[in-house]
Scaffold this active site. Structure first.
Site, PDB file in Angstrom:
ATOM      1  N   ARG A  60      -7.916  -1.967   8.700  1.00 41.97           N
ATOM      2  CA  ARG A  60      -9.195  -1.281   8.452  1.00 41.97           C
ATOM      3  C   ARG A  60      -9.883  -0.834   9.750  1.00 41.97           C
ATOM      4  O   ARG A  60     -10.403  -1.659  10.506  1.00 41.97           O
ATOM      5  CB  ARG A  60     -10.101  -2.244   7.689  1.00 41.97           C
ATOM      6  CG  ARG A  60     -11.215  -1.582   6.896  1.00 41.97           C
ATOM      7  CD  ARG A  60     -11.904  -2.639   6.069  1.00 41.97           C
ATOM      8  NE  ARG A  60     -12.782  -2.065   5.059  1.00 41.97           N
ATOM      9  CZ  ARG A  60     -13.410  -2.790   4.135  1.00 41.97           C
ATOM     10  NH1 ARG A  60     -13.275  -4.094   4.097  1.00 41.97           N
ATOM     11  NH2 ARG A  60     -14.184  -2.210   3.248  1.00 41.97           N
ATOM     12  N   ARG A  97      -5.614   7.079  16.683  1.00 41.48           N
ATOM     13  CA  ARG A  97      -6.971   6.896  16.177  1.00 41.48           C
ATOM     14  C   ARG A  97      -7.892   6.296  17.243  1.00 41.48           C
ATOM     15  O   ARG A  97      -9.076   6.593  17.276  1.00 41.48           O
ATOM     16  CB  ARG A  97      -6.975   6.081  14.887  1.00 41.48           C
ATOM     17  CG  ARG A  97      -8.233   6.291  14.055  1.00 41.48           C
ATOM     18  CD  ARG A  97      -8.111   5.737  12.658  1.00 41.48           C
ATOM     19  NE  ARG A  97      -7.593   6.692  11.703  1.00 41.48           N
ATOM     20  CZ  ARG A  97      -8.310   7.674  11.128  1.00 41.48           C
ATOM     21  NH1 ARG A  97      -9.591   7.818  11.387  1.00 41.48           N
ATOM     22  NH2 ARG A  97      -7.752   8.500  10.275  1.00 41.48           N
ATOM     23  N   PHE A 125      -8.106   0.924  12.106  1.00 39.82           N
ATOM     24  CA  PHE A 125      -6.867   1.503  12.605  1.00 39.82           C
ATOM     25  C   PHE A 125      -6.962   2.008  14.049  1.00 39.82           C
ATOM     26  O   PHE A 125      -6.668   3.152  14.346  1.00 39.82           O
ATOM     27  CB  PHE A 125      -6.492   2.654  11.658  1.00 39.82           C
ATOM     28  CG  PHE A 125      -5.032   3.017  11.588  1.00 39.82           C
ATOM     29  CD1 PHE A 125      -4.125   2.217  10.925  1.00 39.82           C
ATOM     30  CD2 PHE A 125      -4.565   4.194  12.165  1.00 39.82           C
ATOM     31  CE1 PHE A 125      -2.781   2.583  10.834  1.00 39.82           C
ATOM     32  CE2 PHE A 125      -3.224   4.567  12.082  1.00 39.82           C
ATOM     33  CZ  PHE A 125      -2.330   3.760  11.410  1.00 39.82           C
ATOM     34  N   GLU A 183       0.225  -1.809   4.680  1.00 41.37           N
ATOM     35  CA  GLU A 183       0.567  -0.389   4.815  1.00 41.37           C
ATOM     36  C   GLU A 183       2.009  -0.269   5.284  1.00 41.37           C
ATOM     37  O   GLU A 183       2.781   0.500   4.737  1.00 41.37           O
ATOM     38  CB  GLU A 183      -0.387   0.315   5.797  1.00 41.37           C
ATOM     39  CG  GLU A 183      -0.085   1.817   5.922  1.00 41.37           C
ATOM     40  CD  GLU A 183      -1.048   2.602   6.797  1.00 41.37           C
ATOM     41  OE1 GLU A 183      -2.172   2.133   7.034  1.00 41.37           O
ATOM     42  OE2 GLU A 183      -0.651   3.692   7.256  1.00 41.37           O
ATOM     43  N   GLN A 194       0.836  -1.196   0.000  1.00 42.98           N
ATOM     44  CA  GLN A 194       0.000   0.000   0.000  1.00 42.98           C
ATOM     45  C   GLN A 194       0.877   1.254   0.000  1.00 42.98           C
ATOM     46  O   GLN A 194       0.348   2.360  -0.123  1.00 42.98           O
ATOM     47  CB  GLN A 194      -0.894   0.036   1.255  1.00 42.98           C
ATOM     48  CG  GLN A 194      -1.956  -1.036   1.337  1.00 42.98           C
ATOM     49  CD  GLN A 194      -2.643  -1.046   2.702  1.00 42.98           C
ATOM     50  OE1 GLN A 194      -2.449  -1.958   3.482  1.00 42.98           O
ATOM     51  NE2 GLN A 194      -3.453  -0.035   3.004  1.00 42.98           N
ATOM     52  N   ALA A 206      -6.217   4.926   5.417  1.00 40.48           N
ATOM     53  CA  ALA A 206      -7.026   5.912   6.134  1.00 40.48           C
ATOM     54  C   ALA A 206      -8.294   6.284   5.364  1.00 40.48           C
ATOM     55  O   ALA A 206      -8.828   7.379   5.541  1.00 40.48           O
ATOM     56  CB  ALA A 206      -6.191   7.158   6.465  1.00 40.48           C
ATOM     57  N   THR A 243      -4.272  10.893  10.745  1.00 37.59           N
ATOM     58  CA  THR A 243      -4.129  11.660  11.990  1.00 37.59           C
ATOM     59  C   THR A 243      -2.783  12.374  12.025  1.00 37.59           C
ATOM     60  O   THR A 243      -2.647  13.395  12.686  1.00 37.59           O
ATOM     61  CB  THR A 243      -4.295  10.755  13.215  1.00 37.59           C
ATOM     62  OG1 THR A 243      -3.284   9.740  13.163  1.00 37.59           O
ATOM     63  CG2 THR A 243      -5.668  10.099  13.201  1.00 37.59           C
ATOM     64  N   GLU A 284     -13.099   2.459   5.449  1.00 41.51           N
ATOM     65  CA  GLU A 284     -13.075   1.944   6.812  1.00 41.51           C
ATOM     66  C   GLU A 284     -14.352   2.130   7.624  1.00 41.51           C
ATOM     67  O   GLU A 284     -14.730   1.234   8.382  1.00 41.51           O
ATOM     68  CB  GLU A 284     -11.917   2.601   7.582  1.00 41.51           C
ATOM     69  CG  GLU A 284     -10.575   2.284   7.003  1.00 41.51           C
ATOM     70  CD  GLU A 284      -9.478   3.095   7.659  1.00 41.51           C
ATOM     71  OE1 GLU A 284      -9.385   4.293   7.359  1.00 41.51           O
ATOM     72  OE2 GLU A 284      -8.743   2.527   8.472  1.00 41.51           O
TER      73      GLU A 284
HETATM   74  N1  LUZ Z   1      -2.660   5.058   8.493  1.00 42.78           N
HETATM   75  C1  LUZ Z   1      -1.983   6.098   8.995  1.00 42.78           C
HETATM   76  C2  LUZ Z   1      -3.985   4.930   8.657  1.00 42.78           C
HETATM   77  O1  LUZ Z   1      -0.773   6.155   8.846  1.00 42.78           O
HETATM   78  N2  LUZ Z   1      -2.654   7.065   9.638  1.00 42.78           N
HETATM   79  C3  LUZ Z   1      -3.984   7.036   9.833  1.00 42.78           C
HETATM   80  O2  LUZ Z   1      -4.549   7.947  10.426  1.00 42.78           O
HETATM   81  C4  LUZ Z   1      -4.683   5.919   9.350  1.00 42.78           C
HETATM   82  N3  LUZ Z   1      -5.985   5.790   9.547  1.00 42.78           N
HETATM   83  C5  LUZ Z   1      -6.607   4.726   9.096  1.00 42.78           C
HETATM   84  C6  LUZ Z   1      -5.898   3.744   8.418  1.00 42.78           C
HETATM   85  N4  LUZ Z   1      -4.610   3.854   8.195  1.00 42.78           N
HETATM   86 MO1  MOS Z   2      -5.335   1.244   6.438  1.00 41.81          MO
HETATM   87  S1  MOS Z   2      -5.859   0.403   8.187  1.00 41.81           S
HETATM   88  O1  MOS Z   2      -6.319   2.402   5.936  1.00 41.81           O
HETATM   89  O2  MOS Z   2      -3.955   0.778   5.776  1.00 41.81           O
END
Ligand code: LUZ
Ligand code: MOS
Length: 751
Positions: free
Chosen positions: A336, A304, A338, A226, A191, A503, A434, A706
């Site tokens: 998903r 989060r 987070f 991610e 990702q 996110a 965030t 999400e």
């Molecule tokens: N990844 C991230 C995320 O680095 N920051 C976020 O706020 C976030 N939120 C949801 C999913 N992945």
């Molecule tokens: Mo995500 S939990 O939006 O990689």
């Protein structure tokens, strides 16, 4: 518009990492990992493996030319273990061989001598011993301590919520080959192409410009790619660097399940205070997040959780503490939601606890406390365009919820051994990373001389349909058919410094960047058209592949205009850049305006529990969801359906089991149960809330990845209500609520 990948997917023609035709002399790698969760490595003997015919090389940390460090937020994660291992599944060495079978056989011949050390798997135990990944953090508004005495009712309790395996259909993997002059080509199922590029550069002691990362699509990710695609890409690149040949590494399902981190399990304590008329006046919560052995994304996930501590409710006095606990499990990671689901499960548990103590329905307390326009979230953001009460009321009306409640009560009176339960689950989810700096994106658009268009963005297609949405954006601006637009792979040489596609913000951020690029080209083309027609650019529009002037179709087609612009030496390419306006956050104070907007909605979930067997069925799930103005109702509805089923799986049947030694017991699909076609709800209705959309959402179409996962949390409370109809002593908040736990819960009496 249908998802552009639907045909390729159902005919098996879509290309994933493992489908990329390999080059001559490609070698294959497997990872040798720790079999104990915490130990000193006394010795490592790879000689038996090296002697096996077909083995080319065994690589350990000693072979890393740059830094043995891949921590994304905090530099606390080695790529390959040095003299100590911290979790079972931690990579120690890479075996490179002529084929995968030989590499696997060689892996079995590697010998390690461990001196075992204490293993901690429980976050509360870790916290008690001071084993934290980060200093504890607190967000607060008002002061709950001063308000308990003013509360008519005060309740306390604890919750447990387990982790979750991502189970992307495509396992982790990478394919790398050396390019000339010490450069490296990298295909990665990630990702975050830029995170992969940055980490490989660091590990190989090179610059980022030496590393090209390319991604066509992923077979699912859900957050699991991610941060944690980086490890495998770095190991593959390291191997390729040493053998000077293409190297491929694709994890087997078993290796993937064992070696990768999951959603974070949380253990939490809450205290909630209500007034006589059931307003929540104060809420105090402490979360123990099970972070695993290293930070990975845990700091951001903690954020989060704190941001979603009050879910959809206004509470004037809130204090939330979080301990990110270091345990000897694989590093837990993005998934998903987070950290949002764990925070929301806790407040919903607190409300359910209060309701059962007061002998009322939780929905009475939920409804009383829903956010209103201009209420303050406890982190300082003012709630705007709040659609939560609207979605709640719409759900009541459309789904006859009051009637349904009565029917369930009657059903439960008439049936001794089958009980039904219903729960409402309102959701409020903040959209934006965030970490404010991540809210930026770029795009690159080429209009070719025949009028066809190629689009590159930083977005990663992982099945969620982001590429389809990108095509819709470009088609809308240029007024051309969607078939004239091609989505290119995501490639770090075309679009640099990409933010992870995460996110829920992939379509928003990349779509806005694409919009900027398309509009710039459009403006230049309008000038060409206006000059030819002899009018001014304000009169010009592009529709149906044709130039319109003052609202009327001209005889100039899109293709003619583009060809003409080229002959006039007009630039037909453009980059676009976007950074979300308005957002900021002061981490010291825990106050600011971190989110561009919120997504709202309400689900009602009913379930039927077999009180002899402890089994249950989801009867129906009905949802009013705030899509804004959906730009693609087929894709967006699919996202809600998938997310809610994934959320239901999370709190019902998906149970990760580790033994005391830190070994994953649920290490296959026979021991880790995910929802299948038989366990999804009999009825699953998703209706859009009539809403205006939000100006910061792409074409007013709100982020959708999400937020709807959290509707699934309602399944826990629906089952809980059914079990309580049989055994009022049942009072646990311990997800997932597996049939096993239901059966015990049905017959366990309070001492
Ligand atoms: N990844 C991230 C995320 O680095 N920051 C976020 O706020 C976030 N939120 C949801 C999913 N992945
Ligand atoms: Mo995500 S939990 O939006 O990689």
């Amino acid at each position: 518009m249908k998802n552009i990948d639907s045909k390729g997917h159902v005919t098996g023609k879509s290309v994933y990492l493992d489908d990329i035709p390999v080059r001559q002399n490609t070698l294959h790698a497997v990872v040798f990992d720790a079999t104990v969760a915490h130990a000193k490595i006394k010795s490592l003997d790879v000689s038996g493996a090296e002697e096996l015919p077909g083995v080319v090389r065994i690589i350990t940390y000693k072979d890393i030319p740059g830094e043995n460090q891949i921590g994304g937020i905090i530099p606390d994660e080695t790529l390959l273990a040095e003299d100590e291992v911290f979790f079972q599944g931690e990579p120690i060495a890479v075996v490179v061989a002529e084929n995968e079978a030989i590499a696997r056989e060689a892996r079995r011949k590697i010998k390690v001598n461990y001196e075992e050390l204490e293993v901690i798997t429980n976050p509360r135990e870790a916290a008690a011993k001071g084993q934290l990944l980060l200093p504890p953090r607190t967000f607060a508004m008002g002061n709950p301590e001063k308000h308990w005495d003013n509360c008519r009712y005060v309740f306390e309790g604890s919750t447990e919520i387990g982790g979750q395996e991502h189970l992307y259909i495509e396992t982790q993997g990478a394919y790398c080959f050396p390019l000339e002059n010490g450069n490296m080509m990298v295909y990665s199922s990630t990702q975050s192409p830029t995170a992969v590029q940055r980490a490989i550069a660091k590990v190989l002691g090179k610059s980022m410009h030496n590393i090209q990362v390319d991604v066509t699509r992923l077979g699912g990710a859900f957050g699991g790619k991610e941060d944690q695609a980086t490890v495998w890409a770095c190991l593959t690149a390291l191997a390729s660097y040493h053998v000077h040949k293409p190297v491929k590494l694709v994890l087997s399902r078993h290796d993937d399940l064992r070696m990768t981190g999951k959603r974070h399990p949380y253990s939490s304590d809450f205290k909630i205070g209500l007034s006589e008329d059931l307003k929540i006046l104060a809420y105090d919560v402490t979360y123990y997040q099970n972070g695993g052995a290293v930070n990975d994304l845990s700091p951001a996930i903690s954020d989060r959780t704190l941001f979603h501590t009050t879910n959809s409710y206004f509470i004037p006095n809130v204090k939330a503490h979080i301990f990110s606990c270091k345990t000897n499990l694989p590093p837990n990671t993005a998934f998903r939601g987070f950290g949002g689901p764990q925070g929301m499960f806790t407040i919903e548990s607190a409300i359910a606890k209060a309701a059962s103590e007061l002998g009322i329905l939780p929905s009475v307390i939920q409804k009383k406390n829903l956010l209103k326009e201009n209420d303050l979230f406890y982190y300082g953001q003012k709630a705007k365009q709040v659609n939560i009460t609207k979605s709640w009321n719409t759900a009541y009306r459309e789904f006859n919820i009051s009637q349904k409640q009565k029917e369930i009560e009657t059903f439960n009176k008439e049936h001794k051994l089958v009980k039904k339960g219903m729960a409402l689950m309102p959701i409020t989810f903040g959209i934006s990373f965030t970490a404010t700096f991540l809210n930026q994106a770029s795009a690159l658009v080429h209009v070719y001389t025949d009028g066809s268009v190629g689009v590159s963005t930083g977005a990663i297609e992982m099945g969620q349909g982001v590429n389809t949405k990108m095509i819709q954006v470009a088609a809308k601006i240029f007024g051309i058919d969607t078939t004239r637009i091609k989505m290119e792979s995501t490639n770090t040489t075309r679009v640099s410094n990409t933010t992870p596609t995460a996110a829920s913000a992939g379509a928003d951020l990349n779509g806005q960047a694409l919009l900027v690029a398309c509009k710039a080209i459009l403006q230049r083309l309008k000038k060409v058209a206006a000059d030819q027609i002899g009018t001014n650019t304000r009169e010009i529009e592009f529709k149906d592949e044709r130039v319109f002037s003052a609202g009327k179709a001209t005889n100039i087609s899109w293709d003619d205009l583009v060809a003409k612009a080229y002959m006039q030496r007009i630039k037909l390419s453009e980059t676009g850049y976007y950074s979300t306006p308005e957002i900021y956050f002061d981490n010291e104070k825990g106050q600011g305006h971190p989110f561009a907007y919120h997504v709202y909605g309400t689900a009602v979930i009913t379930t039927k529990v077999d009180c002899l067997r402890g089994t249950y069925e989801m009867e129906d799930v009905q949802i009013i969801h705030d899509f804004g103005k959906s730009m693609n109702p087929i894709i967006d509805t699919g996202q809600v359906e998938g997310a809610v089923v994934q959320g239901i799986g999370y709190v019902t049947m998906e149970e990760l089991a580790y033994d005391k030694s830190g070994r994953l017991l649920s290490n296959s699909l026979s021991t880790y149960k995910v929802p299948d076609i038989y366990s999804i709800p009999k009825v699953l209705v998703v209706k859009p809330l009539k809403a205006a959309g939000h100006k910061l959402a792409i074409l007013k179409s709100k982020a959708v990845g999400e937020p709807p996962l959290m509707y699934g949390l309602g399944a826990y409370f629906a089952i809980r209500n059914a079990v309580r109809a049989f055994n009022p002593d049942f009072d646990a908040f311990d997800a997932p609520i597996t049939p096993e736990k239901v059966l015990m819960g049905l017959y366990r009496k309070k001492k």
